[in-house]
Write a protein that holds these residues in place. Structure first.
Motif, PDB file in Angstrom:
ATOM      1  N   PHE A 265       6.102   2.470  -4.619  1.00 31.98           N
ATOM      2  CA  PHE A 265       5.091   3.325  -5.222  1.00 31.98           C
ATOM      3  C   PHE A 265       5.807   4.134  -6.296  1.00 31.98           C
ATOM      4  N   LEU A 266       5.555   3.810  -7.574  1.00 33.82           N
ATOM      5  CA  LEU A 266       6.351   4.369  -8.667  1.00 33.82           C
ATOM      6  C   LEU A 266       5.561   5.292  -9.582  1.00 33.82           C
ATOM      7  N   TYR A 267       4.336   5.607  -9.253  1.00 37.77           N
ATOM      8  CA  TYR A 267       3.524   6.586  -9.950  1.00 37.77           C
ATOM      9  C   TYR A 267       3.527   6.384 -11.469  1.00 37.77           C
ATOM     10  N   GLN A 268       2.927   5.305 -11.887  1.00 33.27           N
ATOM     11  CA  GLN A 268       2.699   5.001 -13.294  1.00 33.27           C
ATOM     12  C   GLN A 268       4.009   4.905 -14.087  1.00 33.27           C
TER      13      GLN A 268
ATOM     14  N   ASN B 233       2.656  -0.570  -6.021  1.00 28.19           N
ATOM     15  CA  ASN B 233       1.586   0.412  -5.983  1.00 28.19           C
ATOM     16  C   ASN B 233       1.756   1.406  -7.124  1.00 28.19           C
ATOM     17  N   ASN B 234       0.696   1.555  -7.946  1.00 28.60           N
ATOM     18  CA  ASN B 234       0.686   2.517  -9.043  1.00 28.60           C
ATOM     19  C   ASN B 234       1.799   2.238 -10.055  1.00 28.60           C
TER      20      ASN B 234
ATOM     21  N   GLU C 229       3.404 -12.581   1.391  1.00 25.39           N
ATOM     22  CA  GLU C 229       2.371 -11.568   1.157  1.00 25.39           C
ATOM     23  C   GLU C 229       2.678 -10.802  -0.126  1.00 25.39           C
ATOM     24  N   PHE C 230       1.713 -10.759  -1.043  1.00 25.98           N
ATOM     25  CA  PHE C 230       1.900 -10.109  -2.343  1.00 25.98           C
ATOM     26  C   PHE C 230       0.693  -9.214  -2.609  1.00 25.98           C
ATOM     27  N   SER C 231       0.956  -7.903  -2.846  1.00 26.71           N
ATOM     28  CA  SER C 231      -0.124  -6.943  -3.061  1.00 26.71           C
ATOM     29  C   SER C 231       0.119  -6.158  -4.338  1.00 26.71           C
ATOM     30  N   LEU C 232      -0.943  -5.978  -5.121  1.00 27.22           N
ATOM     31  CA  LEU C 232      -0.922  -5.159  -6.329  1.00 27.22           C
ATOM     32  C   LEU C 232      -2.008  -4.103  -6.167  1.00 27.22           C
TER      33      LEU C 232
ATOM     34  N   ILE D 220      -5.319  -7.753  -4.358  1.00 26.29           N
ATOM     35  CA  ILE D 220      -5.363  -7.057  -5.643  1.00 26.29           C
ATOM     36  C   ILE D 220      -6.472  -6.025  -5.569  1.00 26.29           C
ATOM     37  N   ARG D 221      -6.092  -4.754  -5.678  1.00 28.73           N
ATOM     38  CA  ARG D 221      -7.071  -3.673  -5.569  1.00 28.73           C
ATOM     39  C   ARG D 221      -6.944  -2.738  -6.754  1.00 28.73           C
ATOM     40  N   ASN D 222      -8.074  -2.532  -7.429  1.00 32.24           N
ATOM     41  CA  ASN D 222      -8.202  -1.467  -8.432  1.00 32.24           C
ATOM     42  C   ASN D 222      -7.206  -1.579  -9.580  1.00 32.24           C
ATOM     43  N   TRP D 223      -7.136  -2.765 -10.181  1.00 34.67           N
ATOM     44  CA  TRP D 223      -6.352  -2.906 -11.404  1.00 34.67           C
ATOM     45  C   TRP D 223      -7.034  -2.145 -12.520  1.00 34.67           C
TER      46      TRP D 223
END
Length: 478
Positions: free
Chosen positions: A170-173, A193-194, A215-218, A241-244
């Motif tokens: 999780f790298l916050y933009q 994440n982010n 397993e790969f999640s974005l 993939i959630r909320n690109w």
């Protein structure tokens, strides 16, 4: 006669409490039973006897350190220097391998400090790494009051770590970069994440570096490319993939670049976010799909878009479990062609979850999907709106009764609020559902659950039932 007073047993011996007098191995066992790393560390304030005891635990395989959770109050973070000491102490024992290391240090430290901690975890053969941080840019990164987007390149020692099986970032933009070295030979789970995905082939690079990835999640990532994102892997089993989000230099985009998937071993596929063209080239093993596109601009749904969604459903017609949102249903309805709106058959579909409204148009689509699902057993409904002025049951009643009650064993009304129209559907199912085993009302509001649940259950229990074994269940979803 005075009653003799019993001496109260003392927990202190020579000024030290009974527990603290126990041998180190027993105290270490007590510490190992505490649920979080922070609680273990907090014991150091009990007395001088406990101050450094936790650092000598011989078997400490999982570290979970959070700068917010260690704080005295939720609104504060742990003092910076003390937090750094805690992390360093936890990683100091190089003789014990790490099963997992989760670290949330927010914007406390720069990349060099965090890299040292990651390297320490790698040297202890860490298997699972969960990292949440966003280093504050240096002064020269500020331009006209705006913070420059800082790139974070994953260190080579992490890429080449032979023990790492799970990586969550999780790298916050922040922009993420990968070195050219080969590695990630044992990695099976990746979650970004982010993260800013400005590299046009970042996803492809990750997949190429992870030959065993399953397993790969974005999640909540940002994209700045116009070409479709290609996900191609021979081993991948789960793709989420959630909320690109769209990001493009100075341009306002009304579209998403698209997604192309070719994963012959894929079992679970989830897409939640802005509408885009999803091309499923090879998902022959797919069993469960969640398709929840959204149109944030609320543009008019065209027949062409409806056919696009229908083609997507055609590509996953072999799934056993399917979840569709209201936007999907509206897209299918927009095509206005009952012969081509949806695939001719869902031969394996056993569980269907649909977010819908109770109106003539969306119910037509729902009934149409049910008609082509000959072995459907479970139907989960999330009803968003209720248009009381429209006649929602528009098909021939005999046909509808046959479709709805043929194989259904379970019907669940998720996010129940006790509205009248849902009870009308329940009455219909109870009267004609020969195979029904349960109807479940899942409440999201504690107030409405306590106000209406018992009253509704009593009312429904008096209705005529086609199945003598059907159960009416009301639960509060926390």
């Amino acid at each position: 006669m005075n009653k003799s007073k019993r001496a109260k047993p003392s927990n202190l011996e020579n000024g030290v409490d009974f527990i603290s007098n126990m041998p180190d191995p027993i105290l270490q066992l007590i510490l190992q039973g505490l649920p979080t790393t922070e609680e273990v560390v907090r014991t150091s304030v009990l007395s001088t006897r406990w101050r450094y005891l936790w650092t000598s635990i011989p078997y400490f395989p999982s570290l979970d350190i959070d700068c917010y959770r260690t704080a005295p109050t939720p609104s504060l973070m742990f003092p910076k220097k003390k937090f750094r000491d805690i992390v360093s102490w936890c990683l100091a024992n190089k003789t014990v391998d790490l099963d997992s290391f989760r670290l949330c240090c927010a914007s406390y430290y720069g990349k060099s400090t965090v890299h040292k901690w990651i390297e320490a975890a790698v040297n202890r053969n860490v298997k699972s790494l969960d990292l949440k941080f966003y280093p504050t840019p240096a002064d020269d990164d500020f331009l006209d009051g705006l913070i420059a987007i800082e790139a974070i390149e994953l260190p080579e020692f992490l890429i080449t770590c032979e023990s790492l099986e799970s990586l969550r970032l999780f790298l916050y933009q922040r922009i993420i970069g990968l070195p050219r070295c080969t590695g990630f030979q044992a990695l099976r789970v990746v979650e970004l994440n982010n993260v800013y995905c400005f590299d046009h082939d970042l996803v492809e690079k990750f997949l190429n570096k992870c030959p065993l990835l399953e397993e790969f999640s974005l999640i909540d990532c940002f994209i700045r490319i116009l070409d479709p994102v290609c996900v191609s892997s021979s081993k991948l089993k789960t793709l989420i993939i959630r909320n690109w989000k769209n990001v493009w230099s100075g341009l306002k985009l009304d579209f998403w670049c698209g997604l192309k998937v070719s994963c012959p071993q894929l079992v679970y596929f989830e897409y939640v976010g802005r509408r885009c063209e999803i091309i499923l080239e090879d998902v022959r093993s797919l069993k469960k799909a969640v398709i929840h596109p959204e149109d944030l601009l609320q543009q008019r749904i065209s027949p062409t878009l409806g056919k696009t969604v229908s083609m997507l459903l055609d590509g996953i017609s072999h799934v056993e479990s399917l979840s569709l949102n209201l936007y999907c249903i509206q897209c299918i309805d927009a095509a206005h062609n009952p012969d081509t709106d949806i695939p001719a058959f869902f031969p394996k579909l056993k569980t269907l979850e649909v977010t819908t409204t109770i109106d003539a148009f969306t119910m037509i689509v729902l009934i149409r999907i049910l008609r082509f699902s000959p072995i459907l057993e479970s139907l989960n409904l999330i009803i968003k709106k209720e248009h009381l002025t429209t006649d929602y049951w528009v098909l021939d009643e005999v046909e509808t009764r046959t479709i709805l009650t043929r194989h259904l064993k379970s019907v669940k009304f998720l996010r129940t609020n006790g509205k009248k129209r849902r009870l009308v559907i329940t009455r219909f199912l109870l009267e004609h559902g020969n195979a029904l085993e349960e109807i479940v009302f899942s409440w999201s509001s504690k107030v409405k659950y306590h106000e209406k649940s018992l009253k509704i259950m009593k009312k429904l229990s008096k209705l005529q039932k086609a199945s003598s074994t059907v159960k009416l269940i009301s639960v509060l979803k926390e």
